[in-house]
Design a protein around this motif. Structure first.
Motif, PDB file in Angstrom:
ATOM      1  N   LEU A   1       0.838  -1.197  -0.001  1.00 12.61           N
ATOM      2  CA  LEU A   1       0.014   0.155   0.081  1.00 12.61           C
ATOM      3  C   LEU A   1       0.994   1.342   0.057  1.00 12.61           C
ATOM      4  O   LEU A   1       0.276   2.304   0.092  1.00 12.61           O
ATOM      5  CB  LEU A   1      -1.028  -0.040   1.253  1.00 12.61           C
ATOM      6  CG  LEU A   1      -2.055  -1.063   1.261  1.00 12.61           C
ATOM      7  CD1 LEU A   1      -2.906  -0.913   2.487  1.00 12.61           C
ATOM      8  CD2 LEU A   1      -2.800  -1.014   0.150  1.00 12.61           C
ATOM      9  N   ALA A   2       2.015   1.102  -0.464  1.00 14.82           N
ATOM     10  CA  ALA A   2       3.170   2.395  -0.616  1.00 14.82           C
ATOM     11  C   ALA A   2       2.397   3.313  -1.153  1.00 14.82           C
ATOM     12  O   ALA A   2       1.986   2.852  -2.478  1.00 14.82           O
ATOM     13  CB  ALA A   2       4.369   1.972  -0.813  1.00 14.82           C
TER      14      ALA A   2
ATOM     15  N   LEU B   1      -3.389  -1.069   7.661  1.00 15.03           N
ATOM     16  CA  LEU B   1      -2.987  -0.339   6.446  1.00 15.03           C
ATOM     17  C   LEU B   1      -1.720   0.391   6.617  1.00 15.03           C
ATOM     18  O   LEU B   1      -0.971   0.239   5.655  1.00 15.03           O
ATOM     19  CB  LEU B   1      -4.056   0.798   6.316  1.00 15.03           C
ATOM     20  CG  LEU B   1      -5.543  -0.068   6.051  1.00 15.03           C
ATOM     21  CD1 LEU B   1      -6.549   0.961   5.870  1.00 15.03           C
ATOM     22  CD2 LEU B   1      -5.520  -0.989   5.130  1.00 15.03           C
ATOM     23  N   ALA B   2      -1.443   0.815   7.586  1.00 15.72           N
ATOM     24  CA  ALA B   2      -0.141   1.397   8.057  1.00 15.72           C
ATOM     25  C   ALA B   2       0.973   0.415   7.893  1.00 15.72           C
ATOM     26  O   ALA B   2       2.116   0.723   7.416  1.00 15.72           O
ATOM     27  CB  ALA B   2      -0.087   2.139   9.224  1.00 15.72           C
TER      28      ALA B   2
ATOM     29  N   ALA C   1       0.493   2.226   4.060  1.00 14.44           N
ATOM     30  CA  ALA C   1      -0.272   3.458   3.476  1.00 14.44           C
ATOM     31  C   ALA C   1       0.124   4.595   4.848  1.00 14.44           C
ATOM     32  O   ALA C   1       0.288   4.069   5.872  1.00 14.44           O
ATOM     33  CB  ALA C   1      -1.788   2.755   3.747  1.00 14.44           C
ATOM     34  N   CYS C   2      -0.477   5.666   4.202  1.00 14.92           N
ATOM     35  CA  CYS C   2      -0.640   6.692   5.354  1.00 14.92           C
ATOM     36  C   CYS C   2      -1.987   6.843   5.603  1.00 14.92           C
ATOM     37  O   CYS C   2      -2.861   6.520   4.765  1.00 14.92           O
ATOM     38  CB  CYS C   2      -0.142   7.870   4.759  1.00 14.92           C
ATOM     39  SG  CYS C   2       1.515   7.895   4.315  1.00 14.92           S
ATOM     40  N   VAL C   3      -2.363   6.943   6.762  1.00 17.90           N
ATOM     41  CA  VAL C   3      -3.631   6.890   7.572  1.00 17.90           C
ATOM     42  C   VAL C   3      -4.081   8.447   8.043  1.00 17.90           C
ATOM     43  O   VAL C   3      -3.459   8.819   8.937  1.00 17.90           O
ATOM     44  CB  VAL C   3      -3.911   5.768   8.471  1.00 17.90           C
ATOM     45  CG1 VAL C   3      -5.430   5.468   8.670  1.00 17.90           C
ATOM     46  CG2 VAL C   3      -3.052   4.405   7.773  1.00 17.90           C
TER      47      VAL C   3
ATOM     48  N   THR D   1      -8.022  -4.171  -0.977  1.00 20.66           N
ATOM     49  CA  THR D   1      -7.474  -2.903  -1.442  1.00 20.66           C
ATOM     50  C   THR D   1      -6.088  -2.949  -1.798  1.00 20.66           C
ATOM     51  O   THR D   1      -5.445  -1.840  -2.434  1.00 20.66           O
ATOM     52  CB  THR D   1      -7.547  -1.792  -0.165  1.00 20.66           C
ATOM     53  OG1 THR D   1      -6.988  -2.238   0.855  1.00 20.66           O
ATOM     54  CG2 THR D   1      -8.993  -1.646  -0.049  1.00 20.66           C
ATOM     55  N   ALA D   2      -5.475  -4.062  -1.788  1.00 20.17           N
ATOM     56  CA  ALA D   2      -3.840  -4.183  -1.903  1.00 20.17           C
ATOM     57  C   ALA D   2      -3.472  -4.297  -3.267  1.00 20.17           C
ATOM     58  O   ALA D   2      -2.467  -4.481  -3.710  1.00 20.17           O
ATOM     59  CB  ALA D   2      -3.189  -5.338  -1.149  1.00 20.17           C
ATOM     60  N   GLY D   3      -4.593  -4.619  -4.223  1.00 21.71           N
ATOM     61  CA  GLY D   3      -4.192  -4.943  -5.473  1.00 21.71           C
ATOM     62  C   GLY D   3      -4.402  -6.204  -6.294  1.00 21.71           C
ATOM     63  O   GLY D   3      -4.666  -6.135  -7.357  1.00 21.71           O
TER      64      GLY D   3
END
Length: 680
Positions: free
Chosen positions: A420-421, A442-443, A447-449, A656-658
């Motif tokens: 999730l970068a 997610l972090a 990801a940023c959250v 959500t990860a692709g």
């Protein structure tokens, strides 16, 4: 005799931390420090003289012993006998590997030669704004003499490398009275026979340069202020920035997805209000550490902040096309047959007069640091223009460093990005239960959250665990349109926009139909049905503006399809959410926005809903003790397993990860198998 090794290392690290803690001394990850000392060679048992120097890519403020490269001085200095000259000096970095002591520690940086060849026990190389201001002034050599006399010598611009180390060593030998030098277009170097002496000399050069600029600089170095470019009032300025951030992030992500950061410090706004800012911005930055992060020059809006928003956005799109064309032309002017491929033509810095600066990078820290470096560049321009004229190194030299094979090798050493970068998530109800577990998952996946919760203290606690470059906390009551809008604005200002939204905020009141009041009904529908609608609408606005697609995930419930007792308001609100998933999947697909749902069974442990009274109510309905409710739910499932917040977070990640990039409109059960809730 040089001091023994461990004491040398400890003194070096302490000095590095002090110097790196103050941005007036050097920028993040910029500059390097070194020390020479004695250690025992384990192979021969004899004492050998070593060099400890900050390795490639580290930061002085947080430097650890593992971040030091360790080289044998006799071998390093012996390289002068085989040095083939400036035309082939890139080969010398590979030669450093033959000088390493033992495993050698961190990878040696390009500046290693400077530290090893200068005949002094301790050497600092730093990038202070005051020193670079003199280094980039059109008559920098004369100004250096005026400022320091013969105590600091001038070194003409030369790309960092072995030859620069030889040049500085020669100048030091020829000027025994000198404590350091100004490196044209670049920074400063100081030396000393003790660690304290070296540090004191570095600070003396920085302080003396700053005092010289303050005493001799003219007023308004950026030219007279332009009234129409004066900063907007605070609230209006940040609202404008929040509206522009997703658009700019989308443009800056044309070649590859970027994260953004917004800065409206007085330094930036003052620069953009000056009449000379277009000329100075076009000259670009000078110090290699600066333009490697800010690109050769920024993109600058040429409209005042009073221009209509739609006109501003249209103009930014035009300027972006021009910028990309100019960058391609810059690459083609200077590229050689063996140059690395062009890495991307989008700007890293966008300047908007009256509003502020938007900076971009592959991750949040890189985006933030790029902005910090451009603030350094503004300070440099102010200093140089106040006493002379700002004259950065030539564009051809910038290209040689930006597309240097050694920089390319540094990029290749970076770890592979997490799944999730480059993504920014907003999680409602993120301060507890499923929301908290989802934020953490997610972090952890890159990801940023934005942690949104009506309980701001809880949101702050969760965000604080993750750090400023990973999470930001916002207070958000999802039933309030203004607070929902403010949460997305906060995400836009912190990270550039939002890509992934988890509609998790919820509550429940468990009552039979005849005991359910209109207020009970309204409360649950306001939070879950209306709240999800408001959040999804704001998310869609921002995602469409970005043009990068996105994900909406609804934390629904098995109760959206399972008719349980004494649950009419909650079940109906969850059914509303479930149908929103289908409706929005159908509507938003053309924008690349996927909408999916997760249907958990009762999540008891760690749940804010259950702790708030719902658990006791449901336990009463089923005739069990409240502490046994999780086990009761588990027994009625096919897998006989209790559902925890982390299990729901896992489903959000998978969606959500692709790997499910072609899936939308789906509801994923996370209920350990409740046959009555099977989707059909």
């Amino acid at each position: 005799m040089p001091e023994p090794s461990q004491e040398t290392i400890e003194r070096l690290l302490t000095r590095s931390h002090r110097l790196g803690a103050d941005p007036a001394n050097t920028n993040y990850a910029g500059g390097n420090t070194s020390a020479k000392g004695v250690a025992t060679d384990p192979a021969s048992g004899e004492d050998v003289e070593l060099l400890w120097v900050k390795g490639s890519g580290g930061d002085l403020g947080t430097l650890a012993e593992s971040g030091l490269a360790v080289l044998r001085l006799d071998r390093l200095r012996g390289l002068t006998r085989v040095y083939p000259g400036p035309e082939r000096e890139d080969e010398m970095v590979a030669a450093f590997d033959y000088c390493l002591h033992g495993r050698g520690g961190a990878a040696p940086s390009i500046d290693t030669a400077m530290h090893g060849l200068v005949d002094s026990a301790h050497v600092d190389h730093l990038h202070p704004d005051s020193g670079i201001a003199l280094a980039t002034a059109a008559d920098g050599e004369k100004l250096t003499e005026r400022c320091f006399g013969d105590r600091v010598v001038w070194v003409p611009w030369r790309r960092p490398g072995f030859q620069l180390g030889l040049d500085i060593a020669e100048l030091k030998a020829a000027n025994p009275q000198a404590i350091g030098c100004i490196l044209g277009g670049h920074g400063i170097t100081a030396w000393g026979e003790t660690s304290d002496e070296c540090e004191a000399r570095s600070l003396e050069i920085i302080r003396t340069a700053a005092e010289f600029l303050a005493e001799n600089g003219r007023a308004e170095p950026f030219g007279p202020r332009i009234a129409e470019y004066e900063p907007l009032p605070d609230a209006e300025r940040r609202a404008r920035a929040a509206a522009l951030a997703p658009v700019l992030r989308g443009l800056a992500s044309t070649d590859r997805r970027q994260l953004g950061h917004f800065t409206d410090s007085a330094v930036v706004l003052d620069f953009l209000a000056g009449a000379e800012h277009p000329r100075l911005a076009a000259l670009g930055t000078s110090c290699p550490d600066h333009f490697l992060r800010t690109k050769v020059r920024p993109m600058v809006l040429d409209l005042p902040p009073s221009a209509p928003l739609e006109q501003t956005i249209e103009r930014l799109r035009e300027l972006h096309e021009d910028y990309r064309a100019d960058y391609r032309a810059y690459y083609e002017r200077h590229a050689e047959p063996d140059s690395p491929a062009m890495r991307g033509a989008d700007p890293a810095i966008v300047l908007v007069p009256g509003v502020g600066m938007f900076s971009f990078g592959a991750d949040a820290q890189t985006a933030r640091v790029a902005g910090e470096f451009y603030v350094n560049a503004i300070n440099v321009m102010r200093g140089a223009e106040s006493v002379s004229a700002y004259a950065p190194i030539p564009e051809s030299e910038k290209f040689r460093i930006e597309y240097w094979s050694l920089e390319e090798a540094k990029l290749r050493r970076r770890p592979a990005p997490k799944p999730l970068a480059g993504r920014v998530a907003l999680v409602t109800g993120g301060g507890s239960g499923i929301g908290k577990a989802t934020v953490r998952r997610l972090a952890a996946e890159g990801a940023c959250v934005v942690v949104a919760d009506r309980a701001f203290d809880a949101a702050q606690e969760v965000a604080g665990e993750l750090g400023r470059d990973t999470a930001v906390a916002v207070r958000a009551d999802v039933t309030d349109e203004d607070e929902v809008g403010a949460a997305f604005a906060a995400g836009a200002l912190a990270f550039g926009g939002i890509d992934l939204v988890v509609n998790n905020a919820g509550l429940s009141v468990s009552k039979p139909l005849l005991e359910t009041s209109a207020a009970d009904w309204d409360l649950q529908h306001d939070v879950m049905a209306r709240g999800s609608f408001l959040v999804s609408r704001e998310a869609a606005r921002q995602m469409v503006a970005q043009g990068l697609g996105g994900d909406l995930v609804y934390i629904v419930s098995k109760n959206s399809v399972f008719a349980g007792p004494s649950n009419v308001a909650y079940g109906a609100a969850k059914a509303d959410q479930a149908h929103q998933v289908r409706l929005l999947a159908a509507e938003l697909g053309e924008h690349g926005i996927r909408v999916n749902g997760v249907n958990p069974d009762g999540v008891v442990r760690g749940s804010g809903i259950f702790a708030g009274g719902w658990g006791a109510q449901r336990a009463a309905v089923y005739g069990v003790e409240e502490e046994e409710l999780g086990a009761f739910y588990a027994k009625r499932t096919l897998l006989k397993r209790e559902v925890l917040p982390e299990h729901v977070a896992n489903a959000v990640f998978v969606l959500t990860a692709g790997e499910l990039g072609h899936t939308t409109g789906l509801h994923v059960p996370v209920d350990a198998g409740v046959a009555a809730a099977f989707l059909r």
